[in-house]
Design an enzyme around this catalytic site. Structure first.
Site, PDB file in Angstrom:
ATOM      1  N   HIS A  88       4.648   0.525 -40.892  1.00 15.59           N
ATOM      2  CA  HIS A  88       3.493   1.419 -40.876  1.00 15.59           C
ATOM      3  C   HIS A  88       3.898   2.815 -41.357  1.00 15.59           C
ATOM      4  CE1 HIS A  88       2.775  -1.792 -37.955  1.00 15.59           C
ATOM      5  NE2 HIS A  88       1.489  -1.590 -38.087  1.00 15.59           N
ATOM      6  N   HIS A 108      -2.087   2.661 -43.700  1.00 11.90           N
ATOM      7  CA  HIS A 108      -1.780   2.446 -42.282  1.00 11.90           C
ATOM      8  C   HIS A 108      -0.632   1.483 -42.083  1.00 11.90           C
ATOM      9  CE1 HIS A 108      -2.218   0.679 -38.251  1.00 11.90           C
ATOM     10  NE2 HIS A 108      -2.620   1.880 -37.907  1.00 11.90           N
ATOM     11  N   GLU A 139      -6.728   1.058 -12.194  1.00 18.05           N
ATOM     12  CA  GLU A 139      -5.556   0.200 -12.031  1.00 18.05           C
ATOM     13  C   GLU A 139      -4.626   0.284 -13.237  1.00 18.05           C
ATOM     14  OE1 GLU A 139      -8.714  -0.909 -12.049  1.00 18.05           O
ATOM     15  OE2 GLU A 139      -9.134  -1.293  -9.923  1.00 18.05           O
ATOM     16  N   HIS A 153     -13.216 -11.373  -6.419  1.00 23.24           N
ATOM     17  CA  HIS A 153     -12.117 -10.637  -5.797  1.00 23.24           C
ATOM     18  C   HIS A 153     -10.976 -11.541  -5.341  1.00 23.24           C
ATOM     19  CE1 HIS A 153     -15.036  -7.487  -6.020  1.00 23.24           C
ATOM     20  NE2 HIS A 153     -14.357  -6.633  -5.291  1.00 23.24           N
TER      21      HIS A 153
END
Lengths: 658, 658
Positions: A20, A252, A401, A463
């Site tokens: 890249h 890129h 999280e 859950h």
């Protein structure tokens, strides 16, 4: 000087026909100003604890990092290494890998992760600063990030967290080149990034990323802002210098081709051959590399001049050595656990262990993704870290999280802290990319995951983890612990802290469990990964039960029923498959034994147990998502009961005609 | 009327001693105004295709949804059902589960997912509107979301995407109660949400969420804005009505206690017993429920008045029936694939299959998380969907794997579309929570995941999946396909489209693979999950190889070498473990055979193969993360070669003394 970076990148990609080039060529000016005029670093000591941290979250631009490390004189990377870019056996991998070359602070590539690590570095720095003062810990964290990083959800979590905490020593550079793999960013995104960061309490500047004066001034300004993190949004041209593909998606990640590379040589008046840097430029870059030595020596003097206990403690923390008092803390916890007959949830046991550990180990920094009271992760002595106030050791990460996990990785890599953070086990899915990177880097991050099965009850299938235990055990180097009672919980925490080979995850029950280890004997049985918890009364046992966590006591009850029927059985507790697999073959064989029939029990799917079951596949567990209801009812509904285990054993016996 | 919701929620939680009363009590006024004055729905036909969609992303507040469904007269939910809230066997689970009660549009609970689904609903509506016009498809999507939803990273991805696409018919309500489980949101977040949404091109209003006039006016305003999605940020009091715990974290998820509930009765002057609603209020709510019938009848009239082909096509699409021409498209693709000896990457084969399918199936809506050219997911005939322009069938999702997956789930649930979206297999981790929910809901989402092993080469370990295949196969109801060549790729696509039991994921190689299926015979072998691709030349084969994807041809080469040595072996291709496990036992036994030795081969970890390997565990694969280098070099480095497979077979033979 920036062109050195540009041509190393262009030539290396052209040479490897892979890589890249766009980012290094676009961000070369920013990197040059940052390293030349600001970065505190010394290639002679890449792990100097008070160095500035530098992260490229857009890790595909690794050649920018490789070239700067080479140019400033890090010994770990030669021009030959760069010539072998992206080849097996070379240290110049396709994305930067943590410490493959000293100076690579973290592994990046999966987008957005580096921003999260950088926030962790910046938190660690402030927390250590609060303990050890400006003399020993006072550095900046710089992070480069691309359009992709800022589209990823994790970027929101950590940008929001960093702004909330007022991380004034975090400075982020947005490579605003408006190009991604699919094409112009206008295909997919219309965010006003400056406004977005401002909305999260960041100081924001927008500049031309090729104007070196503007870059310098912006960094000065950013350093001066101490009550907020800083964004420097840099308008850049991807693949700056390529005559036709610059500013397009072709710059890129495509091999530019000889024409583009020679065209860039003409445009930027670069007359050197590939991988050759003109002497004066080498000298200039080496000068940048040697600039930090004096600063580092002053820092060493300050360390030497510190009170002896401070110096000793600082060095202990930075080397990651456990403190003298930690063993006593564990011993006390085990003692407490083994003295009771009262059922206790392992999450609660874990909380009690942490009460002892957090007293003994100031390097422990706890937290939760907004489940503090459920995860039992905050202890009485822990003070909360608050915006601009870093003297605590507990962090409310918010419902983030993924950001929590990535930030913890940063803290673990920074040195001086042992981070642990909690959420529900089902939500390990939300932070799995960061758990994986912790494992890949062997970072000593600790994931505390409670509510580890259908035993959590009423919250229901969304859950209730079902496949998560097997899916996590599948990650190389991640030690997944699932203790069965208080004693095992304490033993697992001991094993976690003694482990130096990678991250750990401890899965804990919401529901109370009967103690199974009254007979606490010296030595950490859980640390062997698996052990015989109940032997058969005969030398020729017929059935061996394998279980972990909240299902172990069910297997033990089944053992007792079968014992009364005269069927000799053994019960193996397996709190950590990875550690068991690492035991000598002799031990493994002894534990697993040679009974013809093995039955495994876990309130989850069978995949991670299959290797011990052989063709039979006698398994009492789940094949389906859970259900909402009282824990006992849910276990009953899915047939994970003592009776079902006994039935499965009898079924095996009849199939084997024993 | 809002108090009906409040007391159903408070009494149900008190009765179950479990649940979350705070959200329903806090958002009751908003829900009442929305349903009473705006929502287009008819409880008599919950699946009416042009109904407004209503999602509670803060799914723990499910009692709000349950009570509104009950009050407005949906037949699927009685007051007795609500009395059995959170009990095994009841339909009122702890979080709303898709269609457990008709009217539940999606399963929510894991925070942020519902916002993503809502964005998917809103995209689907506009795309179908572009095809079928205002007469048949013209509805709003409303979504409730809490502080937690807005902290999750996924919220950023989908908010940004929605703003970019100018989804004017999406209206989101932020339950701005400033409370989460840990306490006040000031513990963890300082975002200016209004500014944040504005930065992503949303229309933003801030109101008092208990002022019914303000709510009504805000919804009016939001509906009038057609060129941007709308945020209505509602300042609310969590647990509104509780005398002491309202406005605190105790109202979020604690059982309130008798005192609080009776205190609320006093404060809000509610004199009815638990689960009893005063007659006039019942009548009022039933009136709300019957309001939509006339609108639905008008819609039915418009459908009936549509040109016959339009009506037929609309109904076909909404019922999810495949079009007549799809079988020919698949047949053409298979024909194309089987006629060649040229090695081809399965991602490329997949692209060729899609060329045929997208012509035959206008309901296919493709996309990629910024890897369009790598995933081979955009076909020649597909036009791009652009901001405000929805007449295309291809979406640039941006670098937003998680948002893409959640939005695709929404589209799949909406009806009328079959979404598929691409990323790299390693980044399945980024969208795992949404993949899981697709599996739980049995949504027919299709995940196209290329670069499916170390065979992707130079990008290195961060991009190379190792544990992902096993971790994904662990998810119940998710069919993970990994075809070995062009023919299998086409067969897998056929199986995916015929599957009605849940989502599918197809793992595809970056590297070219030799065709293994020249002998294309009628019938879809891949759809059986596994089949014998090479039989032994003897009735008593000694070794059976199991393999999938890019490693199948290695096993077939090993077969040939051993054949020449006189060792009879069989080779099984297993493109989909789940479908294989669903075959009759007879078929499974025939395929697996009875050779003493089984060797499995996959460039990944062994866990998902262990059940077929028995005690031996003969496996040629990985135990470690990958490495950056040319694909062939990386396979060599990790010993996944024909020679290694032959060696493993010989090793098995010697261990078994055969």
């Amino acid at each position: 000087m920036a062109n050195c970076i540009r041509f190393i990148a262009a030539d290396a990609v052209q040479n490897a026909t892979s890589g890249h080039p766009g980012m290094p060529m676009g961000m070369a000016d920013i990197a040059t100003v940052l390293f030349r005029d600001f970065m505190k670093f010394d290639p002679k000591d890449p792990s100097w604890p008070d160095r500035d941290r530098f992260v490229i979250s857009n890790g595909h631009g690794c050649l920018l990092l490789y070239s700067v490390l080479n140019l400033t004189g890090y010994e770990g990377i030669t021009m030959d290494d760069i010539r072998r870019f992206r080849q097996v056996g070379s240290n110049t991998a396709g994305h930067p890998e943590y410490w493959h070359i000293p100076g690579i602070e973290t592994t990046t590539g999966p987008l957005g992760q580096g921003v999260g690590n950088a926030v962790g570095f910046a938190i660690a720095e402030r927390v250590l600063n609060a303990t050890f003062g400006d003399d020993l810990q006072d550095h900046f964290t710089y992070v480069f990030m691309g359009d992709g990083c800022l589209m990823e959800g994790i970027s929101h979590e950590v940008i929001s967290l960093a702004g909330h905490l007022k991380l004034g020593k975090l400075i982020a550079f947005f490579d605003n080149n408006a190009i991604t793999i699919d094409g112009p960013t206008s295909l997919a995104v219309s965010d006003d990034q400056a406004a977005r960061f401002a909305a999260s309490n960041w100081h924001v500047q927008e500049i031309d990323g090729h104007d070196t004066d503007a870059i310098r001034e912006a960094i000065h300004n950013a350093q001066a802002v101490t009550d907020r993190p800083s964004l420097i949004s840099c308008k850049t041209v991807i693949g700056f210098g390529f005559p036709t593909i610059s500013g397009t998606r072709k710059a890129h990640s495509d091999t530019p081709g000889e024409d583009e590379v020679s065209g860039a040589r003409e445009l930027l008046e670069w007359n050197s051959k590939p991988f050759e840097i003109p002497e004066p430029l080498i000298d200039a870059w080496r000068g940048v590399g040697s600039r930090g030595e004096a600063t580092r020596r002053q820092w060493l003097n300050r360390l030497d001049a510190s009170p002896i206990p401070v110096k000793i403690e600082f060095e202990r923390r930075m080397r990651g050595v456990l403190p003298a008092q930690w063993r006593k803390a564990i011993a006390r916890a085990i003692n407490e656990m083994s003295g009771t007959d009262t059922p206790m949830a392992t999450r609660k046991a874990s909380g009690l262990v942490l009460e002892h550990l957090t007293v003994a180990m100031p390097e422990l920094i706890g937290g939760s993704a907004d489940l503090t009271p459920s995860n039992n992760v905050k202890t009485d002595i822990q003070k909360e870290i608050a915006p601009g106030k870093f003297s605590g050791s507990y962090l409310h990460y918010g419902v983030r999280e993924h950001g929590m996990a990535a930030a913890m990785n940063g803290m673990a890599l920074h040195g001086g802290l042992r981070p642990y953070g909690g959420t529900f086990l089902a939500f390990s899915d939300y932070c799995r990319p960061s758990i994986r990177l912790a494992a890949m880097m062997r970072a000593l991050t600790v994931f505390v995951m409670t509510h580890d099965s259908i035993g959590l009850g009423e919250d229901g299938p969304t859950h209730q983890p079902v496949e998560q235990l097997s899916a996590l055990r599948a990650i190389p180097h991640l030690a997944v612990f699932r203790p069965a009672d208080g004693v095992e919980t304490a033993e697992c925490w001991q094993a976690i802290l003694e482990r130096n080979e990678g991250p750990s995850l401890i899965a804990l029950s919401r529901q109370a469990l009967p103690p199974v280890r009254h007979d606490h004997s010296p030595g950490n049985k859980s640390a062997k990964g698996a052990y015989v918890v109940l032997e058969a009364e005969s030398d020729e046992p017929i059935v061996t039960f394998l279980a972990a966590g909240s299902e172990l006591h069910l297997a033990m009850e089944a053992h007792e029923i079968l014992r009364q029927e005269g069927v000799p059985t053994r019960v193996i507790s397996m709190p950590c498959r990875l550690l068991f697999e690492q035991q000598p073959e002799e031990y493994r064989r002894t534990v697993l034994g040679s009974s013809g029939i093995r039955v495994a029990v876990e309130a989850g799917i069978r995949d991670s147990w299959d290797r011990y079951l052989g063709e039979s596949g006698y398994f009492v567990g789940l094949t389906e998502f859970g259900a909402s209801g009282k824990a006992a009812d849910v276990f009953e509904k899915f047939g994970i009961t003592t009776e079902a285990i006994v039935r499965m054993a009898r079924h095996g016996i009849s199939e084997h005609e024993l």
